[in-house]
Scaffold this motif. Structure first.
Motif, PDB file in Angstrom:
ATOM      1  N   LYS A  20      84.729  31.690   5.615  1.00 36.23           N
ATOM      2  CA  LYS A  20      83.516  32.055   4.876  1.00 36.23           C
ATOM      3  C   LYS A  20      82.608  32.958   5.703  1.00 36.23           C
ATOM      4  O   LYS A  20      82.075  33.955   5.195  1.00 36.23           O
ATOM      5  CB  LYS A  20      82.742  30.794   4.463  1.00 36.23           C
ATOM      6  CG  LYS A  20      81.445  31.092   3.710  1.00 36.23           C
ATOM      7  CD  LYS A  20      80.754  29.820   3.267  1.00 36.23           C
ATOM      8  CE  LYS A  20      79.433  30.115   2.562  1.00 36.23           C
ATOM      9  NZ  LYS A  20      79.579  30.920   1.331  1.00 36.23           N
ATOM     10  N   LEU A  21      82.425  32.619   6.985  1.00 38.95           N
ATOM     11  CA  LEU A  21      81.443  33.330   7.795  1.00 38.95           C
ATOM     12  C   LEU A  21      81.992  34.576   8.481  1.00 38.95           C
ATOM     13  O   LEU A  21      81.249  35.537   8.698  1.00 38.95           O
ATOM     14  CB  LEU A  21      80.855  32.390   8.854  1.00 38.95           C
ATOM     15  CG  LEU A  21      79.994  31.235   8.336  1.00 38.95           C
ATOM     16  CD1 LEU A  21      79.411  30.456   9.499  1.00 38.95           C
ATOM     17  CD2 LEU A  21      78.870  31.749   7.443  1.00 38.95           C
ATOM     18  N   ARG A  22      83.295  34.567   8.841  1.00 36.67           N
ATOM     19  CA  ARG A  22      83.836  35.717   9.580  1.00 36.67           C
ATOM     20  C   ARG A  22      83.619  37.039   8.830  1.00 36.67           C
ATOM     21  O   ARG A  22      83.101  37.999   9.401  1.00 36.67           O
ATOM     22  CB  ARG A  22      85.321  35.524   9.891  1.00 36.67           C
ATOM     23  CG  ARG A  22      85.878  36.727  10.669  1.00 36.67           C
ATOM     24  CD  ARG A  22      87.389  36.717  10.764  1.00 36.67           C
ATOM     25  NE  ARG A  22      87.874  35.768  11.743  1.00 36.67           N
ATOM     26  CZ  ARG A  22      88.646  34.732  11.473  1.00 36.67           C
ATOM     27  NH1 ARG A  22      89.003  34.489  10.218  1.00 36.67           N
ATOM     28  NH2 ARG A  22      89.071  33.923  12.420  1.00 36.67           N
ATOM     29  N   ALA A  39      73.211  38.624   3.453  1.00 36.83           N
ATOM     30  CA  ALA A  39      74.317  37.763   3.024  1.00 36.83           C
ATOM     31  C   ALA A  39      74.824  36.909   4.176  1.00 36.83           C
ATOM     32  O   ALA A  39      75.147  35.722   3.993  1.00 36.83           O
ATOM     33  CB  ALA A  39      75.448  38.619   2.464  1.00 36.83           C
ATOM     34  N   ALA A  40      74.884  37.483   5.386  1.00 36.58           N
ATOM     35  CA  ALA A  40      75.339  36.722   6.545  1.00 36.58           C
ATOM     36  C   ALA A  40      74.357  35.603   6.873  1.00 36.58           C
ATOM     37  O   ALA A  40      74.763  34.469   7.161  1.00 36.58           O
ATOM     38  CB  ALA A  40      75.513  37.647   7.750  1.00 36.58           C
ATOM     39  N   ASP A  46      73.934  28.304   4.017  1.00 29.92           N
ATOM     40  CA  ASP A  46      74.800  27.514   3.137  1.00 29.92           C
ATOM     41  C   ASP A  46      75.670  26.546   3.936  1.00 29.92           C
ATOM     42  O   ASP A  46      75.816  25.367   3.577  1.00 29.92           O
ATOM     43  CB  ASP A  46      75.696  28.441   2.311  1.00 29.92           C
ATOM     44  CG  ASP A  46      74.913  29.194   1.237  1.00 29.92           C
ATOM     45  OD1 ASP A  46      73.784  28.777   0.928  1.00 29.92           O
ATOM     46  OD2 ASP A  46      75.443  30.209   0.733  1.00 29.92           O
ATOM     47  N   VAL A  47      76.269  27.048   5.011  1.00 32.84           N
ATOM     48  CA  VAL A  47      77.140  26.195   5.822  1.00 32.84           C
ATOM     49  C   VAL A  47      76.323  25.145   6.565  1.00 32.84           C
ATOM     50  O   VAL A  47      76.726  23.979   6.677  1.00 32.84           O
ATOM     51  CB  VAL A  47      77.947  27.052   6.809  1.00 32.84           C
ATOM     52  CG1 VAL A  47      78.730  26.167   7.780  1.00 32.84           C
ATOM     53  CG2 VAL A  47      78.902  27.973   6.058  1.00 32.84           C
ATOM     54  N   ALA A  48      75.148  25.537   7.064  1.00 26.46           N
ATOM     55  CA  ALA A  48      74.310  24.598   7.821  1.00 26.46           C
ATOM     56  C   ALA A  48      73.852  23.426   6.962  1.00 26.46           C
ATOM     57  O   ALA A  48      73.632  22.324   7.476  1.00 26.46           O
ATOM     58  CB  ALA A  48      73.105  25.330   8.400  1.00 26.46           C
ATOM     59  N   LYS A  49      73.722  23.642   5.662  1.00 25.68           N
ATOM     60  CA  LYS A  49      73.351  22.544   4.768  1.00 25.68           C
ATOM     61  C   LYS A  49      74.422  21.458   4.770  1.00 25.68           C
ATOM     62  O   LYS A  49      74.137  20.281   4.550  1.00 25.68           O
ATOM     63  CB  LYS A  49      73.154  23.065   3.342  1.00 25.68           C
ATOM     64  CG  LYS A  49      71.900  23.915   3.154  1.00 25.68           C
ATOM     65  CD  LYS A  49      71.828  24.448   1.720  1.00 25.68           C
ATOM     66  CE  LYS A  49      70.613  25.323   1.512  1.00 25.68           C
ATOM     67  NZ  LYS A  49      70.565  25.903   0.135  1.00 25.68           N
ATOM     68  N   ILE A  50      75.649  21.879   5.015  1.00 24.60           N
ATOM     69  CA  ILE A  50      76.758  20.918   5.057  1.00 24.60           C
ATOM     70  C   ILE A  50      76.906  20.327   6.454  1.00 24.60           C
ATOM     71  O   ILE A  50      76.986  19.111   6.627  1.00 24.60           O
ATOM     72  CB  ILE A  50      78.077  21.622   4.640  1.00 24.60           C
ATOM     73  CG1 ILE A  50      77.930  22.253   3.262  1.00 24.60           C
ATOM     74  CG2 ILE A  50      79.239  20.638   4.667  1.00 24.60           C
ATOM     75  CD1 ILE A  50      79.093  23.140   2.865  1.00 24.60           C
TER      76      ILE A  50
END
Length: 601
Positions: A20-22, A39-40, A46-50
């Motif tokens: 997702k992040l790469r 967007a980055a 988004d990922v940090a929420k998880i």
């Protein structure tokens, strides 16, 4: 019968995050487009929420390929800055505009947002026909030191051209054969050896009878991948004890590298605590400051002091406008963290009421592109209100170069409207291809205006020969501003180097290439490693524009960072008046990718 989906393994989760992040990070770094950057940042949120840890893990994996850093540098940067950056991104409204603000301020990628900090209200209106006092005709010498950046791990004979942000150290993977071995007195790729700082201080009394000194910030080196409270505290304590050998009081200010991690200064809106730093600085500076100033430093690093009746120095902590202070993005509408602008107004109003003259000293200049525009716009209003009758001069550091910037009253930028000069002091460190240097000002003891600015340097390209002969650096007067530029703009003996005079000098730069090239050479402290800036070029136009840009929104910088496509001969550093481009003008092609990983002056 319902069959439960298998729980993803750790490796599967990590692979999903990486996938997702790469592409988001890669596109942002390679295209430097506003939308890609936002967007980055949104992807990080988004990922940090998880799982915040996943973001850090992936950042460590991507950093070596995107930023061209060794793993130890990448891991150190992510470990120190990652938790703060992630927490701030979680608080920020990325889609609502904060993403563009962050991408503009930190990366220079998105267009500058509109200035929304508003109009200040002052305790009293500006006096009619406000003018500075007459000059006494008596002058004293004042020393300006800046960007000390001492490296206690500097190792003579080590590799001076390495794969890390700063060289001249013994690293575990250092090669046995070097491109260039570090001389004991220093190298253009490296921070300052202790012996060079000691020799500089021994030389100062031989060329000036210093009444007092100002030190405009940045004592620790540029090894930000392991700058912590535990590492910077002893470095600063030792450095200030070395400075104490100067037979005069020193009035310091807070640089972005004073903190550990560097550049991170919490605000009331962000959370976090830097009280350890302010307490430590208060202790280090107590040898020069009175008790009330020491107590003020303990709040957030700012203070005011009166070296002599009728004259006041105000030391600001402009890290609260510094774009790489990620804490500032916790609340992008907090235009005056800690109420420092309001405190400055109260001090200037008291000075006006008492008939005092004032110097303002700090590290990051409000004219620099890496000072947030909303804060800078407020500060500019303060300068307009209290200049030229109260504020005599301003002094900054941070860029490592020998520079200045001008402030104007409302209306056109012309000779009549120029009201204040920001003197940007040359660095002691040679880092980024500059000769080490310091300034001595000739200052009137009533108006407290500068009548001459004399820059001293040592030619570091001779460092190897000093070692071979057992001699010391050849500290010498590089130039006198009054003599050098007075040849183009004549000035009366009883007149200071005023903002109006400097404006006229910039007008000469536009028409006389010999004069401009002289400034270009002095700006780099005669190291001649900054490339060319030809007459009529964009480089020249932008640089002269920046000299007239007292606030960061007036700086002539491009809307995108494209320095990664340039090389030394294109003089790419002038696109950023903060001097950040010059950080990457090294033997290797690593450039703006380093800034995107958080490396900064």
């Amino acid at each position: 019968m319902v069959i439960a989906a298998p729980t993803p393994t750790h490796l599967e989760k990590r692979g999903w995050v990486l996938d997702k992040l790469r592409p988001l990070f890669t596109k942002a770094v390679q295209t430097l487009e506003c939308g890609a950057c936002v967007a980055a940042v949104n992807g990080v949120k988004d990922v940090a929420k998880i799982n915040k840890g996943w973001v850090s893990s992936v950042a460590k994996e991507l950093c070596p390929s995107l930023a061209k850093f060794p793993a130890d540098v990448c891991n150190g940067i992510v470990d120190l800055y990652g938790p703060v950056v992630i927490d701030i991104i979680m608080k920020a409204d990325i889609s609502g505009g904060d993403g563009k603000i962050i991408c503009h301020a930190v990366g220079g990628i998105c267009p500058a947002p509109a200035i929304t900090s508003g109009t200040l209200t002052f305790p009293k209106p500006k006096p009619v026909n406000a003018a500075p006092p007459a000059h006494s005709g008596n002058q004293v010498d004042v020393l300006h030191l800046s960007d000390w950046h001492v490296d206690e791990l500097y190792t003579p004979g080590s590799d001076a051209v390495c794969n890390r942000p700063t060289c001249c150290r013994k690293y575990t993977d250092s090669p046995t054969t070097f491109t260039r071995a570090a001389a004991s007195w220093g190298d253009y790729n490296c921070d300052t050896p202790v012996k060079l700082t000691q020799d500089l201080l021994k030389h100062v009394p031989t060329v000036a009878n210093v009444s007092f000194a100002i030190m405009t910030g940045d004592v620790p080196p540029h090894d930000i991948w392991h700058e912590t409270k535990e590492t910077v505290d002893p470095i600063e304590a030792h450095a200030y004890s070395v400075m104490a050998s100067l037979p005069a009081k020193i009035y310091p200010t807070v640089g972005n590298h004073e903190s550990g991690p560097a550049s991170l200064f919490p605000t009331p809106s962000s959370g976090g605590d830097n009280s350890w730093l302010y307490a430590s600085l208060a202790d280090d500076w107590s040898r020069w400051l009175p008790a009330d100033a020491v107590n003020s430093v303990k709040n957030y690093g700012a203070y005011t002091v009166s070296p002599t009746p009728g004259f006041r120095i105000i030391s600001l902590n402009t890290n609260f406008c510094y774009s790489t202070n990620f804490y500032l993005y916790a609340d992008t509408h907090d235009y005056d963290p800690h109420g420092e602008i309001q405190w400055l107004i109260s001090q200037l109003q008291a000075a006006e009421d008492a008939g005092e003259r004032v110097w303002i000293i700090s590290h990051v200049g409000p004219s620099m592109a890496d000072c947030l525009q909303n804060w800078s716009a407020l500060y500019y209003q303060v300068i307009q209100r209290y200049s030229p009758h109260v504020i005599a001069e301003q002094f900054y550091g941070h860029t490592h170069r020998d520079e200045f910037a001008l402030f104007y009253g409302p209306g056109s930028k012309n000779t009549q409207n120029a009201i204040s000069t920001a003197w940007i002091g040359p660095s002691v460190t040679p880092f980024t291809g500059l000769n080490p240097g310091f300034r001595v000002y000739k200052v009137d003891t009533k108006s407290w205006n500068v009548f001459d600015s004399q820059t001293y340097i040592a030619n570091l390209d001779q460092a190897a020969s000093w070692d071979a002969s057992g001699s010391s650096p050849n500290w010498h007067l590089e130039y006198s501003a009054r003599k050098a530029y007075g040849a183009y703009v004549p000035i009366a003996d009883n007149a200071p180097l005023s903002a109006s005079w400097w404006h006229n000098v910039t007008m000469v730069f536009e028409k006389n290439d010999a004069a401009f090239q002289q400034y270009w050479t002095y700006r780099g402290k005669s190291a001649n490693l900054q490339g060319d800036c030809a007459a009529g070029s964009t480089c020249q136009t932008e640089l002269i524009c920046n000299l007239r840009a007292g606030k960061s929104s007036d700086a002539c910088t491009p809307s995108k960072i494209n320095g990664h496509k340039k090389r030394h001969d294109e003089a790419d550093d002038v696109e950023d008046p903060s001097g950040l481009h010059s950080l990457y003008k090294r033997a290797d092609p690593q450039t703006w990718d380093k800034k995107l990983c958080g490396l900064s002056f």
